[in-house]
Scaffold this active site. Structure first.
Site, PDB file in Angstrom:
ATOM      1  N   ASN A  63       0.786  -1.227   0.053  1.00 62.10           N
ATOM      2  CA  ASN A  63       0.086  -0.067   0.005  1.00 62.10           C
ATOM      3  C   ASN A  63       0.789   1.238   0.182  1.00 62.10           C
ATOM      4  O   ASN A  63       0.352   2.326  -0.550  1.00 62.10           O
ATOM      5  CB  ASN A  63      -0.985   0.083   1.188  1.00 62.10           C
ATOM      6  CG  ASN A  63      -1.894  -1.133   0.985  1.00 62.10           C
ATOM      7  OD1 ASN A  63      -2.621  -1.396   0.116  1.00 62.10           O
ATOM      8  ND2 ASN A  63      -2.113  -2.126   1.980  1.00 62.10           N
ATOM      9  N   ASP A  64       2.011   1.075   0.766  1.00 64.19           N
ATOM     10  CA  ASP A  64       2.939   2.485   0.699  1.00 64.19           C
ATOM     11  C   ASP A  64       3.382   2.515  -0.752  1.00 64.19           C
ATOM     12  O   ASP A  64       3.217   3.571  -1.424  1.00 64.19           O
ATOM     13  CB  ASP A  64       4.248   2.000   1.400  1.00 64.19           C
ATOM     14  CG  ASP A  64       3.970   2.448   3.039  1.00 64.19           C
ATOM     15  OD1 ASP A  64       3.264   3.614   3.269  1.00 64.19           O
ATOM     16  OD2 ASP A  64       4.319   1.695   3.899  1.00 64.19           O
ATOM     17  N   MET A  65       3.708   1.676  -1.457  1.00 66.76           N
ATOM     18  CA  MET A  65       4.305   1.640  -2.630  1.00 66.76           C
ATOM     19  C   MET A  65       3.379   2.093  -3.968  1.00 66.76           C
ATOM     20  O   MET A  65       3.483   2.778  -4.694  1.00 66.76           O
ATOM     21  CB  MET A  65       5.295   0.410  -3.094  1.00 66.76           C
ATOM     22  CG  MET A  65       6.459   0.185  -2.157  1.00 66.76           C
ATOM     23  SD  MET A  65       7.496  -1.033  -2.757  1.00 66.76           S
ATOM     24  CE  MET A  65       8.473  -0.739  -4.198  1.00 66.76           C
TER      25      MET A  65
END
Length: 388
Positions: free
Chosen positions: A171-173
């Site tokens: 989800n960060d990336m």
């Protein structure tokens, strides 16, 4: 042929830490943009310490996310330093990326409204945990929280497993990728209307996007998704099988491929069994079919099954480790693992090529504060470009 750098001449200021904003900045740097990374004066980006392994004084993770950028330190509680950053943005920036806590920059005059007042053509991308609206808009969060809250974690693993996260910061990336998509779209709109724009993305919205199929299945009245390990809830057979000496993944994604699979495996009865003729029937009767296929796969080694399946053009492959992937002939042929110019770091280049040429890594990883002179109160107006 020279590499295409479509964002050459674009200046991006990244006021970010951890992964989401740095990954967005990294993508833009690979595409040719100049990225100036503003780090906390108290130790810099948290990710510098996210190891081991470490390369010199920073984690390998930090090097992977931040090569090709310029690093300046700033303490926004110091009014002169906050003004210097604001002046630099007003004079030079096309894009600002930020993933600090909601409202953190506004009190220092660095929020979107203040920045756009100074530079009306600026594109500001806010990257939060749960989105710009709603009851959780001010709640901070990291990738595992987004995985848990979005229902993603409820799908990972097998029925009897403890809750597990997808073991990469998906989800960060992914939020970094959505940020880049939003920024590029806003820049295109700026070409048309001459105005700056505010782009909002978040970890939770990214997680919901990854969850498009299970959420849509649920909204269509489907059953609550089960934990299926390597298998798909919508396609059968589409999972890992144990062979006599190892594991392979088989993806018979349609009825034709299933018929070929039965032929290769010498299981004609399964090809004609009315429980398994269509994909919908195979999904409904998964618990009957999979053990029959598994028993047959266990009779021969993985290499033999791969030879037979590939000969019939059935998508399949071995279950590889990270070490295997690094040495895999296909990975090497793609030339996607690259070294930074200083030879300190080997990492993954952009997974995009232009006219057959992959953009090079944009430079080395900056030391913390290596480019502090760029925002010094007396030096902000005299910009010096250094190679990193």
């Amino acid at each position: 042929m020279d590499a295409v750098r479509p964002l050459e001449g674009l200046c991006v200021v990244e006021i970010g830490h951890s992964l989401a904003a740095p990954y967005a900045g990294l993508i833009l740097a690979h595409l040719g943009a100049r990225v100036v990374k503003v780090e906390s004066a108290q130790g810099g980006d948290y990710a510098r310490g996210w190891g081991p392994p470490f390369i010199d004084d920073a984690s390998a993770l930090f090097h992977a996310m931040n090569h090709g950028k310029e690093s300046v330190r700033a303490d926004f509680h110091d009014g002169a330093q906050a003004r210097a950053v604001r002046d630099f943005i007003a004079a030079h920036a096309d894009v600002v990326l930020q993933n600090l806590k909601p409202g953190a920059l506004d009190k220092h005059g660095l929020g979107a409204r203040d920045l756009l007042a100074r530079r009306p053509t600026l594109v500001v991308c806010n990257m939060g945990a749960f989105g710009a609206g709603g009851p959780l808009r001010d709640k901070p969060g990291y990738d595992p929280l987004a995985q848990a809250y979005s229902g993603m974690m409820s799908l990972v693993g097998h029925d009897d497993d403890e809750p597990s996260r997808v073991p990469i910061s998906i989800n960060d990336m992914g939020t970094g990728m959505w940020a880049v998509i939003g920024v590029l779209a806003a820049l295109r709109q700026r070409d048309a209307d001459g105005r700056g724009h505010v782009v909002d993305v978040s970890l939770f919205e990214t997680a919901l996007a990854w969850m498009t199929v299970p959420l849509s299945d649920s909204l269509a009245g489907g059953q609550q998704p089960a934990r299926l390990g390597s298998a798909s809830p919508n396609i059968v057979p589409y999972q890992v099988f144990d062979c006599a000496d190892g594991e392979i993944l088989v993806a018979a994604g349609n009825d034709t491929l299933y018929q070929r699979l039965c032929k290769v495996m010498e299981l004609p009865a399964l090809a004609s069994d009315p429980r398994f003729v269509t994909n919908g029937q195979r999904v409904a009767n998964r618990k009957a079919l999979i053990p029959l296929l598994q028993a047959r796969f266990g009779e021969a080694p993985a290499r033999e099954w791969l030879r037979r399946l590939e000969g019939a053009s059935i998508p399949c492959g071995p279950l590889q480790t990270v070490a295997d992937v690094v040495q895999d002939p296909q990975t090497l042929a793609l030339d996607i693992l690259r070294r930074t110019p200083d030879q300190r770091t080997t990492t993954v280049a952009l997974p995009v090529s232009f006219d057959g040429v992959r953009p090079p890594l944009p430079g080395n990883t900056p030391a913390l504060g290596q480019h502090d002179h760029l925002i010094a109160p007396l030096g902000a107006a005299t910009l010096i470009r250094e190679k990193v």
